[in-house]
Structure formats: structure tokens, C-alpha cells
Design a protein around this motif. Structure first.
Motif, short mmCIF file in Angstrom:
data_model
loop_
_atom_site.label_atom_id
_atom_site.label_comp_id
_atom_site.label_asym_id
_atom_site.label_seq_id
_atom_site.Cartn_x
_atom_site.Cartn_y
_atom_site.Cartn_z
N ASP A 26 -11.16 27.30 -14.03
CA ASP A 26 -10.42 26.63 -12.96
C ASP A 26 -11.33 26.42 -11.76
O ASP A 26 -12.31 27.14 -11.56
N SER A 86 -6.34 23.49 -12.46
CA SER A 86 -5.21 24.04 -13.20
C SER A 86 -3.92 23.29 -12.93
O SER A 86 -2.97 23.38 -13.71
N ILE A 111 -10.10 18.79 -23.29
CA ILE A 111 -9.29 19.93 -22.87
C ILE A 111 -7.83 19.60 -23.15
O ILE A 111 -7.33 18.55 -22.72
N LYS A 133 -4.87 23.72 -21.33
CA LYS A 133 -6.14 23.90 -20.64
C LYS A 133 -7.18 24.65 -21.48
O LYS A 133 -8.06 25.32 -20.96
#
Length: 218
Positions: free
Chosen positions: A20, A33, A136, A140
Motif C-alpha cells: 500500500d 488500498s 493486481i 489487491k
């Protein structure tokens, strides 16, 4: 220099949760995020603004945005340039070619994100990110990584192909053979027990090279 090399050598792996970060981009400040909720993300780095190969690549991403959108995917670019450089380059590309780079581009002037994602590779360059591409998923999780050197542009067809393959494999719980494209046969997961092996041998619904290598159409 030793600390830079240690940080630059950090390499996220397939299956890792994407690191992140918060960053300034051409659409404003973002926290990764919170970016692209419930969507896939293709994040890619380029060595520098106002350079020829990078201009062709970034234009390629822009021209294919509808295809990425159809695959529920948002784009985000990055280079070790200031936000002012990014904005000037985006405007220059639009003026000269008519292509508008309207997806977010991270201004990674402090190299923070480049180090987090292993985009700085000292044997190639310590001050410019290599041409990395991270696929991704909506959770995530990093699903696929590509790295290219500074002097070789990426292949947009391959980027779209593997994105579609990843999503198709997730949906149908199958694997993809060499050069798979949508519409081609997929590989059925191999048996894991003797009972499954016997069932596969008796199965006439798929194309079998042998019990461990079977294909079917979806």
C-alpha cells in the motif's frame, strides 16, 4: 548508496498483497488500498517523461482503455518525475498526437513507490524505473509481474491477453495452454487421486492427450 540498493532490490512476488502507498498523481492524491475498489488494476512504470519509447507505450495504454474497462480493470502509471513534468508531458502528447493520457500517473519523485515495487533495478538504472507491469486483482493480490529493460517497449496484445487469461482462469477454475486466447480450449486441472485419474480416463467429454493433459472448450 548501500541503502538505496537494498531498497531497490526488494521485489514483490506473485501472490503477495500489493504494497500500500499514498502518492500524488495526475488525478490528485490517492491511497492505493482505496483505489479501484472491486476492480483489477494494471500498474506500470516507465523510465521518464518526454522520452520516445515511453510515449509510444503510454499512448498504447490510453488507446486501449476501453478494452481494459471491459475487463473491469483500471490503469495507473508511474515514473520518477514531478507532477509538473507529468502534466506537461500529458498535454504535449495530446497536442502532438491527439492521444490523452487521462489515467492516473504517479509522480514518484522520491522513488517511494518504485522501491516498494522493485521497479528500481541498479544494474539497469538507479534513477529510472524499469518497464514493470503489475497485474493486481480486486483483493489487491499481485497475480502476474512483467519486467522489461529501458530500451524495449512492452507488447500491448500480451498485456491484454494475460489479463483476460487470469480472469477467465479464476472464473472457470481452469488453466491456459501456450498462446491461449479467448475462444481457445482450456486445460482441465489434472487428477489428484487414483479415483480422479480413473474418472478422467473414462471421460469422453474432453480432448485428451493423456489423463494428465486434457483440454475442453468453454
Amino acid at each position: 548508496m548501500e541503502n538505496l540498493n537494498k531498497e531497490a532490490n526488494f521485489m514483490p512476488r506473485i501472490g503477495d498483497i500489493a504494497p500500500d502507498f499514498e502518492a500524488v498523481t495526475t488525478i490528485g492524491k490517492i491511497k492505493f488500498s482505496d483505489f479501484a475498489k472491486d476492480k483489477w488494476v494494471v500498474m506500470f512504470s516507465h523510465p521518464a517523461d518526454f522520452t520516445p519509447v515511453c510515449t509510444t507505450e503510454m499512448s498504447g495504454f490510453a488507446l486501449n482503455q476501453e478494452k481494459f474497462a471491459a475487463l473491469n480493470t483500471d490503469l495507473i502509471g508511474l515514473s520518477i518525475d514531478s507532477i509538473h513534468s507529468h502534466l506537461a508531458w500529458v498535454n504535449n502528447v495530446r497536442e502532438k498526437t491527439g492521444v490523452y493520457l487521462n489515467f492516473p500517473i504517479i509522480a514518484d519523485i522520491d522513488m517511494k513507490v518504485s522501491k516498494l515495487y522493485g521497479m528500481l533495478q541498479p544494474n539497469e538504472s538507479e534513477t529510472a524505473a524499469v518497464r514493470a507491469v503489475f497485474f493486481i486483482d480486486p483483493a489487491k493480490k499481485i497475480r502476474l509481474i512483467m519486467y522489461y529493460p529501458l530500451n524495449v517497449g512492452r507488447n500491448m496484445d500480451e498485456i491484454l491477453r494475460v489479463l483476460e487469461a487470469l480472469q477467465f482462469a479464476d472464473t472457470h477454475k481452469v488453466a491456459m495452454p501456450l498462446n491461449w486466447r479467448k475462444g481457445d480450449k482450456v486445460i482441465v486441472p489434472p487428477p489428484k487421486t487414483l479415483a480422479e485419474m480413473e474418472a478422467r480416463i473414462a471421460d469422453t467429454s474432453c480432448e485428451k492427450v493423456d489423463f494428465y493433459l486434457a483440454k475442453k472448450s468453454i
